[in-house]
Design a protein around this motif. Structure first.
Motif, PDB file in Angstrom:
ATOM      1  N   ARG A   1      65.667   2.745  43.921  1.00 42.07           N
ATOM      2  CA  ARG A   1      65.916   1.330  44.168  1.00 42.07           C
ATOM      3  C   ARG A   1      65.432   1.031  45.580  1.00 42.07           C
ATOM      4  N   VAL A   2      64.558   0.048  45.687  1.00 40.19           N
ATOM      5  CA  VAL A   2      64.062  -0.436  46.974  1.00 40.19           C
ATOM      6  C   VAL A   2      64.494  -1.895  47.053  1.00 40.19           C
ATOM      7  N   GLY A   3      65.460  -2.171  47.903  1.00 37.27           N
ATOM      8  CA  GLY A   3      66.022  -3.515  47.927  1.00 37.27           C
ATOM      9  C   GLY A   3      66.709  -3.777  46.596  1.00 37.27           C
ATOM     10  N   ARG A   4      66.241  -4.798  45.860  1.00 38.73           N
ATOM     11  CA  ARG A   4      66.809  -5.106  44.556  1.00 38.73           C
ATOM     12  C   ARG A   4      65.935  -4.629  43.400  1.00 38.73           C
ATOM     13  N   MET A   5      64.815  -3.971  43.703  1.00 37.28           N
ATOM     14  CA  MET A   5      63.883  -3.516  42.669  1.00 37.28           C
ATOM     15  C   MET A   5      64.056  -2.047  42.362  1.00 37.28           C
ATOM     16  N   ARG A   6      63.716  -1.680  41.133  1.00 42.16           N
ATOM     17  CA  ARG A   6      63.632  -0.270  40.743  1.00 42.16           C
ATOM     18  C   ARG A   6      62.164   0.061  40.569  1.00 42.16           C
ATOM     19  N   ILE A   7      61.742   1.173  41.173  1.00 38.08           N
ATOM     20  CA  ILE A   7      60.358   1.614  41.011  1.00 38.08           C
ATOM     21  C   ILE A   7      60.352   3.101  40.711  1.00 38.08           C
ATOM     22  N   ALA A   8      59.295   3.557  40.073  1.00 38.99           N
ATOM     23  CA  ALA A   8      59.128   4.975  39.764  1.00 38.99           C
ATOM     24  C   ALA A   8      58.085   5.564  40.707  1.00 38.99           C
ATOM     25  N   LEU A   9      58.393   6.737  41.227  1.00 45.12           N
ATOM     26  CA  LEU A   9      57.484   7.434  42.144  1.00 45.12           C
ATOM     27  C   LEU A   9      57.290   8.867  41.676  1.00 45.12           C
ATOM     28  N   ARG A  10      56.086   9.344  41.758  1.00 39.60           N
ATOM     29  CA  ARG A  10      55.845  10.769  41.525  1.00 39.60           C
ATOM     30  C   ARG A  10      56.460  11.552  42.678  1.00 39.60           C
ATOM     31  N   LYS A  11      56.889  12.781  42.397  1.00 43.66           N
ATOM     32  CA  LYS A  11      57.508  13.601  43.445  1.00 43.66           C
ATOM     33  C   LYS A  11      56.559  13.825  44.613  1.00 43.66           C
ATOM     34  N   LYS A  12      55.259  13.950  44.324  1.00 42.12           N
ATOM     35  CA  LYS A  12      54.284  14.162  45.399  1.00 42.12           C
ATOM     36  C   LYS A  12      54.287  12.985  46.365  1.00 42.12           C
ATOM     37  N   VAL A  13      54.400  11.767  45.842  1.00 38.85           N
ATOM     38  CA  VAL A  13      54.454  10.575  46.689  1.00 38.85           C
ATOM     39  C   VAL A  13      55.799  10.522  47.414  1.00 38.85           C
ATOM     40  N   ALA A  14      56.876  10.806  46.693  1.00 37.57           N
ATOM     41  CA  ALA A  14      58.217  10.768  47.294  1.00 37.57           C
ATOM     42  C   ALA A  14      58.358  11.776  48.436  1.00 37.57           C
ATOM     43  N   SER A  15      57.627  12.874  48.362  1.00 37.23           N
ATOM     44  CA  SER A  15      57.728  13.888  49.422  1.00 37.23           C
ATOM     45  C   SER A  15      57.097  13.409  50.731  1.00 37.23           C
ATOM     46  N   ALA A  16      56.319  12.328  50.687  1.00 32.25           N
ATOM     47  CA  ALA A  16      55.696  11.777  51.897  1.00 32.25           C
ATOM     48  C   ALA A  16      56.561  10.693  52.543  1.00 32.25           C
ATOM     49  N   ILE A  17      57.732  10.444  51.968  1.00 34.37           N
ATOM     50  CA  ILE A  17      58.641   9.413  52.474  1.00 34.37           C
ATOM     51  C   ILE A  17      59.871  10.110  53.051  1.00 34.37           C
ATOM     52  N   PHE A  18      60.143   9.838  54.323  1.00 30.62           N
ATOM     53  CA  PHE A  18      61.262  10.474  55.022  1.00 30.62           C
ATOM     54  C   PHE A  18      62.375   9.464  55.220  1.00 30.62           C
ATOM     55  N   CYS A  19      63.577   9.862  54.831  1.00 34.31           N
ATOM     56  CA  CYS A  19      64.733   8.969  54.844  1.00 34.31           C
ATOM     57  C   CYS A  19      65.848   9.546  55.695  1.00 34.31           C
ATOM     58  N   GLU A  20      66.720   8.659  56.134  1.00 32.50           N
ATOM     59  CA  GLU A  20      67.928   9.062  56.829  1.00 32.50           C
ATOM     60  C   GLU A  20      69.112   8.660  55.946  1.00 32.50           C
ATOM     61  N   MET A  21      69.859   9.685  55.475  1.00 37.08           N
ATOM     62  CA  MET A  21      70.994   9.414  54.594  1.00 37.08           C
ATOM     63  C   MET A  21      72.126   8.766  55.345  1.00 37.08           C
ATOM     64  N   LYS A  22      72.799   7.858  54.675  1.00 42.29           N
ATOM     65  CA  LYS A  22      73.964   7.204  55.262  1.00 42.29           C
ATOM     66  C   LYS A  22      75.197   8.045  54.958  1.00 42.29           C
ATOM     67  N   PRO A  23      76.162   8.038  55.859  1.00 39.94           N
ATOM     68  CA  PRO A  23      77.374   8.850  55.615  1.00 39.94           C
ATOM     69  C   PRO A  23      78.182   8.334  54.438  1.00 39.94           C
TER      70      PRO A  23
END
Length: 83
Positions: free
Chosen positions: A61-83
């Protein structure tokens, strides 16, 4: 807060996109993701993974949308988890 690649973000966990390695993503895919609003600072949540051996693709979920990502693409996105 913990920094993790999107393909390793636990399901149903909210996070904020901190960085995206656009050089690791094909240009056409990068254009699509930018058009959908995927950029640094956006809220993201991992929703589902594929059911086959590779657990590909990942639904997020990005904002209010749902999108599908390949794992290879997702591995290039770095996130900070919320507590």
């Amino acid at each position: 807060m913990t920094r993790v690649q999107l393909d390793h973000l636990p399901l149903k966990r909210h996070a904020t996109v901190q960085a995206i390695d656009w050089t690791a993503i094909p240009e056409s895919e990068g254009h699509r993701l930018r058009s959908l609003g995927l950029e640094e600072g956006v809220e993201i949540e991992a929703l589902h993974q594929g059911i086959l051996f590779w657990r590909d693709p990942i639904a997020v979920r990005v904002g209010r949308m749902r999108i599908a990502l390949r794992k290879k693409v997702a591995s290039a996105i770095f996130c900070e988890m919320k507590p």
